[in-house]
Design an enzyme around this catalytic site. Structure first.
Site: not given
Ligand code: API
Length: 286
Positions: A76, A168, A217, A226, A229
């Site tokens: 994350c 992604h 997400e 994100c 992302g």
């Molecule tokens: N939802 C993402 C994890 C959080 C990613 C995001 N909040 C960031 O800042 O990279 C997943 O399940 O892969």
């Protein structure tokens, strides 16, 4: 009644509840259940998920991350910047550069200051993974998924898929404000072609150094930002020729800007803010 000390922090509005599991014994706590409870804006504290800062045997600290729905994320980006800020400001580390362990591997963090507060954090997010099996995504077409036709319902989109340790699906659009984020985000995130699910990003190229970005997400829905992302979208822009290799790109997310750079060693660097919102104690077993 167990009371859990917490810190609520956010990276560009992508907020998590952080628990220092080095000082607070979390043995026996169902973290998936806690993530769902604590993230609830009405009966919990309200956040996009839960992050534990835990001991590590191979790095300075470890980040354990859960999305709002209780699913565990492997990494994350916004969370890593906040873990870095917390670790330095709470003396879990002594140097301003240190390593953080995640389920997706080790990352290097560097904190920088305004007065004695950590203001901006840079993370080396490592190498992007591009092969179909690494995303992972099903299908027998070519190994790398760059501008590949992607039929969803009666719409044909062009997909570029990148993993930053988490998956992604990036779609370039003419106008970010017209992107079908709420219509297609919840459908694509659970599409069977992505056996582990996927984070869904819509991106509008402003110029070769800037892009506008929105995200649905995996496990949390639409968030303000994100970090992984933004890294994945920058790599996707380079793969599609929209941005120069080894260039720095400013990614405009709903909650603010991140500076992303792919260096000559194929490492993705992310720089951005990390902020504390509140500290307190959470009453468990309610
Ligand atoms: N939802 C993402 C994890 C959080 C990613 C995001 N909040 C960031 O800042 O990279 C997943 O399940 O892969």
């Amino acid at each position: 009644m167990q009371r859990l000390p917490f810190t609520k922090m956010h990276g560009l509005g992508n907020s998590y509840i952080y628990i220092n599991a080095i000082e607070t014994d979390m043995t026996g706590v169902d973290l998936a259940e806690l993530a769902q409870q604590i993230s609830n804006v009405n009966t919990g504290i309200g956040s996009d998920g839960l992050i534990l800062i835990a001991p590590s045997e191979i790095a300075d600290v470890k980040m354990i991350m859960y999305n709002k729905d209780g699913s565990e994320g492997k990494t994350c980006g916004n969370g890593l910047r906040c873990v870095a800020k917390y670790s330095y400001e709470n003396q879990l580390v002594t140097s301003k550069t240190f390593a953080i362990e995640t389920k997706a591997g080790l990352v290097d963090a560097e904190v920088s200051f305004i007065e004695d507060q950590v203001d901006v954090v840079t993370i080396n997010m490592g190498e992007p993974l591009l092969n179909r099996s690494q995303i992972p995504m099903l299908g027998k077409e070519q190994e790398k998924i760059v501008n590949e036709p992607f039929q969803i319902g009666d719409q044909l989109l062009q997909l570029t898929a990148v993993s930053m340790g988490n998956p992604h699906a990036i779609f370039f659009v003419e106008d970010i404000n017209a992107a079908p984020l709420y219509e297609l985000g919840p459908i694509i995130t659970n599409d069977s072609r992505f056996p582990e699910g996927v984070n869904v990003e819509f991106v509008e190229i402003v110029n070769e150094r800037e892009m506008n970005f929105r995200v649905w997400e995996r496990g949390s829905g639409v968030t303000q930002a994100c970090g992984t992302g933004a890294c994945a979208a920058t790599v996707a822009a380079i793969l599609n020729g929209y941005a120069p290799k080894n260039g720095a790109v400013t990614v405009h997310l709903d909650g603010g800007d991140l500076e992303i750079r792919l260096d000559q060693h194929n490492q993705v660097w992310m720089t951005g803010a990390a902020e504390v919102t509140a500290t307190g104690t959470y009453q468990l077993n309610r």
